[in-house]
Design a protein around this motif. Structure first.
Motif, PDB file in Angstrom:
ATOM      1  N   ARG A 262      -9.265   0.307 -10.688  1.00  0.00           N
ATOM      2  CA  ARG A 262     -10.712   0.512 -10.662  1.00  0.00           C
ATOM      3  C   ARG A 262     -11.087   1.723  -9.810  1.00  0.00           C
ATOM      4  NH1 ARG A 262     -13.607  -4.592  -8.362  1.00  0.00           N
ATOM      5  NH2 ARG A 262     -12.421  -3.873  -6.571  1.00  0.00           N
ATOM      6  N   SER A 263     -10.325   1.954  -8.724  1.00  0.00           N
ATOM      7  CA  SER A 263     -10.637   3.069  -7.819  1.00  0.00           C
ATOM      8  C   SER A 263      -9.412   3.439  -7.003  1.00  0.00           C
ATOM      9  CB  SER A 263     -11.767   2.673  -6.861  1.00  0.00           C
ATOM     10  OG  SER A 263     -11.312   1.684  -5.953  1.00  0.00           O
ATOM     11  N   GLN A 264      -9.469   4.590  -6.361  1.00  0.00           N
ATOM     12  CA  GLN A 264      -8.400   5.016  -5.450  1.00  0.00           C
ATOM     13  C   GLN A 264      -8.280   4.038  -4.295  1.00  0.00           C
ATOM     14  OE1 GLN A 264      -6.182   7.715  -5.860  1.00  0.00           O
ATOM     15  NE2 GLN A 264      -5.150   6.608  -4.214  1.00  0.00           N
ATOM     16  N   GLU A 265      -9.398   3.520  -3.831  1.00  0.00           N
ATOM     17  CA  GLU A 265      -9.376   2.555  -2.722  1.00  0.00           C
ATOM     18  C   GLU A 265      -8.607   1.291  -3.114  1.00  0.00           C
ATOM     19  OE1 GLU A 265     -12.195   4.112  -3.835  1.00  0.00           O
ATOM     20  OE2 GLU A 265     -12.438   5.477  -2.141  1.00  0.00           O
ATOM     21  N   ASP A 266      -8.800   0.832  -4.354  1.00  0.00           N
ATOM     22  CA  ASP A 266      -8.060  -0.344  -4.821  1.00  0.00           C
ATOM     23  C   ASP A 266      -6.563  -0.051  -4.900  1.00  0.00           C
ATOM     24  OD1 ASP A 266     -10.289  -2.088  -5.142  1.00  0.00           O
ATOM     25  OD2 ASP A 266     -10.771  -1.115  -7.038  1.00  0.00           O
TER      26      ASP A 266
END
Length: 108
Positions: A59-63
């Motif tokens: 979903r995102s780089q953070e995930d």
């Protein structure tokens, strides 16, 4: 937040394909439960059973960053780092789709 696609190219040593599948299965159980995981799928080359591709969609780089800190990823990396399991160092590529062309077909 842009989705992140990962492609991991893995070549195992002779006789280690089943061991990789087992190590991946343990990692996949935890990974598939992560909220940011959209796809996490191991593929085996039809022409070379020692060659595998792991396709990931986050979903995102953070995930993805959070995923990389989990104990089940550490265990998979330990398998990859153990002498005799891989024929060569794996190649990791993480990218974001550009969305060029038909939006329904222009990304994973």
């Amino acid at each position: 937040m842009a989705e992140v696609i990962g492609v991991v190219d893995i070549v195992v040593a002779e006789g280690r394909a089943e061991a990789l599948k087992e190590a991946f299965a343990a990692c996949a159980r935890g990974t598939h439960a992560e909220q940011g995981c959209l796809t996490y799928a191991l593929h085996q080359d039809n022409a070379n059973p020692l060659h595998f591709l792991l396709l990931e969609r986050w979903r995102s780089q953070e995930d993805l960053d959070a995923h990389m800190t989990t104990p089940f990823v550490a265990d998979l990396f330990a398998f990859a780092g153990a002498e005799g399991n891989l024929a060569a160092a794996p190649s990791l590529t993480f990218a974001s789709a550009l969305g060029i062309g038909d939006p329904a077909k222009a990304g994973l």
